[in-house]
Design an enzyme around this catalytic site. Sequence first.
Site, PDB file in Angstrom:
ATOM      1  N   HIS A  16       0.877  -1.169   0.000  1.00 45.34           N
ATOM      2  CA  HIS A  16       0.000   0.000   0.000  1.00 45.34           C
ATOM      3  C   HIS A  16       0.914   1.218   0.000  1.00 45.34           C
ATOM      4  O   HIS A  16       2.023   1.176   0.535  1.00 45.34           O
ATOM      5  CB  HIS A  16      -0.908   0.002   1.234  1.00 45.34           C
ATOM      6  N   CYS A 109      -3.523   3.336  -5.319  1.00 47.81           N
ATOM      7  CA  CYS A 109      -2.842   4.174  -4.331  1.00 47.81           C
ATOM      8  C   CYS A 109      -1.431   4.558  -4.777  1.00 47.81           C
ATOM      9  O   CYS A 109      -0.972   5.668  -4.495  1.00 47.81           O
ATOM     10  CB  CYS A 109      -2.819   3.488  -2.965  1.00 47.81           C
TER      11      CYS A 109
END
Length: 175
Positions: A16, A109
Amino acid sequence: MEIGDMIELNRGQYKHWALYIGHGKVIQLVTPDGPSRVSFCSFSSSSGSVSCKGMITIETLQDVAAGNTYKINNYLDDEYKPRRTDVIMGEVDKMRGRTITYDLLGRNCEHFVTFLRYGKSKSQQADDFLNNVLTGTAGLLGVLTAVSASTAAAMGLQVSGVLSYPAHPVFPVKA
């Protein structure tokens, strides 16, 4: 840690990404139900379209890390010049709290934080995944993903790992 640093968070099977914005806080693009669910996508039977949404949030790095390991990883600094801090923070101010289009392979992301830092949107993770699918090293999962990607392409969704966004803002927002 400096404003504009890209933070890579280890989530096990994937990474992430968030961007450090100072005072222990980061900005990130997340799906409303978390990164591992797909309920943030809806299907319109009348138009036959799939719509996926992501939320731009600002939280403390500690909360985002949630006990996972993380590191600064400005891996594109040799390829692109980082934008000035005031430019980055101007984008942060425009985008905070917005809901935008989300696409795992085209607007995720990592694409989001590389856009903020460099003004260019790129995801090495998405590129690597697509390369594995194309070379067959992903096995059966690769075949299933390729079928899903071709279905998404037929429905008009972006399936490329690298995007160039000519219009501003790069991540279109709904008011």
